[in-house]
Design an enzyme around this catalytic site. Structure first.
Site, PDB file in Angstrom:
ATOM      1  N   ASP A  98       0.876  -1.475  -0.160  1.00 54.44           N
ATOM      2  CA  ASP A  98      -0.009   0.091  -0.073  1.00 54.44           C
ATOM      3  C   ASP A  98       0.953   1.220   0.056  1.00 54.44           C
ATOM      4  O   ASP A  98       2.091   1.325   0.251  1.00 54.44           O
ATOM      5  CB  ASP A  98      -0.950   0.283   1.253  1.00 54.44           C
ATOM      6  CG  ASP A  98      -1.996  -0.864   1.171  1.00 54.44           C
ATOM      7  OD1 ASP A  98      -1.904  -1.719   0.108  1.00 54.44           O
ATOM      8  OD2 ASP A  98      -2.944  -0.729   2.006  1.00 54.44           O
ATOM      9  N   HIS A 150       3.729  -2.221   3.095  1.00 60.44           N
ATOM     10  CA  HIS A 150       3.616  -1.045   2.747  1.00 60.44           C
ATOM     11  C   HIS A 150       5.106  -0.858   1.848  1.00 60.44           C
ATOM     12  O   HIS A 150       5.937  -0.893   2.366  1.00 60.44           O
ATOM     13  CB  HIS A 150       3.484   0.192   3.627  1.00 60.44           C
ATOM     14  CG  HIS A 150       2.287  -0.050   4.346  1.00 60.44           C
ATOM     15  ND1 HIS A 150       1.998  -0.967   5.423  1.00 60.44           N
ATOM     16  CD2 HIS A 150       1.353   0.621   4.297  1.00 60.44           C
ATOM     17  CE1 HIS A 150       0.645  -0.840   5.720  1.00 60.44           C
ATOM     18  NE2 HIS A 150       0.147   0.267   5.019  1.00 60.44           N
TER      19      HIS A 150
HETATM   20 ZN    ZN Z   1      -2.579   3.214   3.246  1.00 62.48          ZN
END
Ligand code: ZN
Length: 427
Positions: free
Chosen positions: A236, A378
C-alpha cells in the site's frame, strides 16, 4: 449640474444594459461547443504533433506522428483518410454559429506488448454540422516492429481461438502487455493472455522478446493452479521511487506477483514506476488519491478520490484498476454504495509501518499464513523491502503460489465484478 448628472447616470445604465444584453446574447447564440475529453495513454511509440484548425463551419483537432517510419505513416493515413471523408461531408456554403460547427478530434494511444509488438488505438470524435453530440469511433492497428508488418490474431493464435472468445471478439482490438482489448462501439472488454494460453501459436505475446528461452517462457506464462495453495501479497501507499523497483526485482526473481494499492498523488510523482509495475504482471489497485479516511467524506468527494486515481493509472497504462483498498481499511455504507468495485482488505497484518523492523515483520506474517491469505505490507518504507524479500522466498519455499488479488479470488471461485468486501480468499 443636476441635468448633467442625470444624463451621466442614464448613460451608465444604458452601457450596463448593453453589456448584460450582449453577455446573454453571446451565451445563448454564440456558445462554443464543448469538445469532450478523451483519455490518452503515454506509452508513446513516437513523437506526436498536435494540429488545430478553425474554419467557418468546422473545427479540427488532430494528433499525428512525426512520420519517420512506415508504421507512423500508416497510422497517420488512417487519420487523414477519416478526416478527408469528414471534411468532404460538410456543405461548405452552410453558415454556422460556433456551437453549430462540425468538429473532428482524434487522439492516438500506443501500447507495447514487448520490444516487437506495438498496438495503436486511434480514437476519433466527430460532430456533424448543426447536429448535437459526438460520435466516437475507435480504429486499431497492430504491428510487428521487427518486420514492420501488420499482426493479425490468426498469426498469433491457433484455430478455435475465435470460437473460445466469440462473445467478446470484434475486428477492433489492441494488444497490451497482459491482455487483448476488444472495442465494439462504446463497449470494451479485455481477455488476459494467460486465459488463452492453450491457443498461443507463438511466444510473441508472453515473451519480452523473440530470444527468450523455452524455460524463461514457461516461467512467465505460468498460470495459477487452483489446486495448489496460494497467497496474495499487497503493498500500500506507493508507488515509491526506489522501494517499488526493488520489490519488483524480488518478485521477478521468485517468479511471483503482488498487488500494489497505489495513491493517485504518488502515481503522478512516479509514472515510470507505475508502468514498470503494470508491465511486470503484478496488479495495480486503487488506494485513493490522498489517503483520507473515506468514511469522513461525502459521496462526491469519495468518488473523486477513486475516479481520479483510476483515470491517472489508466492514462499511464491503458489498464483500469478493478480493486479498491480504502485507506485504514475504513468502510461505511456511504463508501460502499458510492464505489462499485470490490473492497480488498487483508487478514494478515505485518504491522511493517509500525515496527519498521524485519525481525518483527517476517514472523508476524509467516507464523499465521495459510492458503488464500491476503498479506498487508507498505512499499513506502525501506525496511519493508528486506522483510518482503524474506517473506517471498520463504513462501516460495513452502510451495505457495504468489499471485495477484484478482488471480487468487478468481482461482478460489469468487465473483470479483461485484461490490463486496474481501478479507481473504480462504474457503
Ligand atoms: Zn494506506
Amino acid at each position: 449640474m443636476r441635468k448633467v448628472m442625470t444624463s451621466g447616470v442614464l448613460l451608465v445604465i444604458l452601457f450596463v444594459s448593453v453589456v448584460i444584453g450582449l453577455l446573454i446574447w453571446n451565451n445563448k447564440y454564440y456558445k462554443k461547443v464543448e469538445i469532450p475529453q478523451i483519455y490518452s495513454s503515454s506509452n508513446d511509440y513516437g513523437t506526436k504533433i498536435a494540429e488545430d484548425s478553425q474554419k467557418d463551419n468546422y473545427e479540427v483537432y488532430t494528433e499525428k506522428y512525426e512520420a519517420t517510419s512506415t508504421i507512423a505513416q500508416n497510422v497517420n493515413k488512417v487519420i487523414e483518410d477519416r478526416l478527408k471523408k469528414f471534411i468532404d461531408s460538410i456543405d461548405k456554403d452552410e453558415v454556422a454559429t460556433p456551437s453549430q460547427k462540425a468538429v473532428f478530434k482524434n487522439i492516438i494511444d500506443s501500447y507495447k506488448v514487448n520490444d516487437n509488438i506495438v498496438s495503436f488505438k486511434v480514437t476519433i470524435l466527430e460532430k456533424e454540422l448543426k447536429k448535437e453530440g459526438f460520435k466516437k469511433n475507435i480504429i486499431t492497428l497492430n504491428y510487428d516492429l521487427s518486420k514492420e508488418e501488420k499482426i493479425t490474431l490468426d498469426s498469433l493464435f491457433k484455430d478455435g481461438f475465435k470460437e473460445k472468445i466469440k462473445d467478446q471478439y470484434s475486428e477492433s482490438y489492441i494488444l497490451k502487455a497482459q491482455d487483448i482489448v476488444f472495442y465494439d462501439g462504446d463497449y470494451e472488454s479485455s481477455i488476459a493472455y494467460s486465459k488463452l494460453k492453450d491457443y498461443n501459436k507463438t511466444k510473441l505475446l508472453t515473451a519480452k522478446n523473440y530470444n527468450m528461452t523455452e524455460e524463461e517462457y514457461k516461467k512467465i506464462s505460468n498460470v495459477v493452479d487452483p489446486s495448489k495453495k496460494m497467497v496474495a501479497i499487497t503493498f500500500d501507499d506507493g508507488p515509491h521511487a526506489t522501494n517499488t523497483y526493488k520489490i519488483l526485482e524480488i518478485l521477478e526473481k521468485n517468479n511471483a506477483k503482488a498487488t500494489f494499492f497505489m495513491l493517485g498523488q504518488n502515481v503522478t510523482y512516479y509514472p515510470e514506476v507505475v508502468k514498470a509495475v503494470y508491465n511486470s504482471g503484478s496488479e495495480i489497485g486503487i488506494h485513493s488519491w490522498s489517503h483520507p479516511d473515506l468514511t469522513k467524506l461525502e459521496s462526491a468527494k469519495i468518488l473523486e478520490e477513486i475516479q481520479n486515481t483510476s483515470d491517472k493509472v489508466y492514462g499511464l497504462t491503458g489498464y483500469r484498476p478493478k480493486l479498491v483498498r480504502p485507506p485504514y481499511g475504513a468502510l461505511n455504507s456511504v463508501v460502499k454504495s458510492t464505489i462499485s468495485l470490490p473492497f480488498i482488505l487483508w487478514n494478515i497484518d505485518s504491522l511493517d509501518w509500525k515496527s519498521r523492523d524485519e525481525k518483527q515483520i517476517v514472523p508476524l506474517v509467516m507464523n499465521d499464513v495459510e492458503d488464500g491469505d491476503i498479506i498487508l505490507l507498505h512499499d513506502i518504507h525501506s525496511t519493508t523491502v528486506p522483510a518482503a524479500e524474506k517473506i517471498i522466498s520463504q513462501l516460495v519455499e513452502q510451495d505457495y503460489q504468489l499471485v495477484t488479488v484478482s488471480e487468487m479470488l478468481e482461482a478460489k471461485g469468487y465473483d470479483t465484478t461485484v461490490t463486496k468486501v474481501f478479507y481473504s480468499g480462504r474457503q
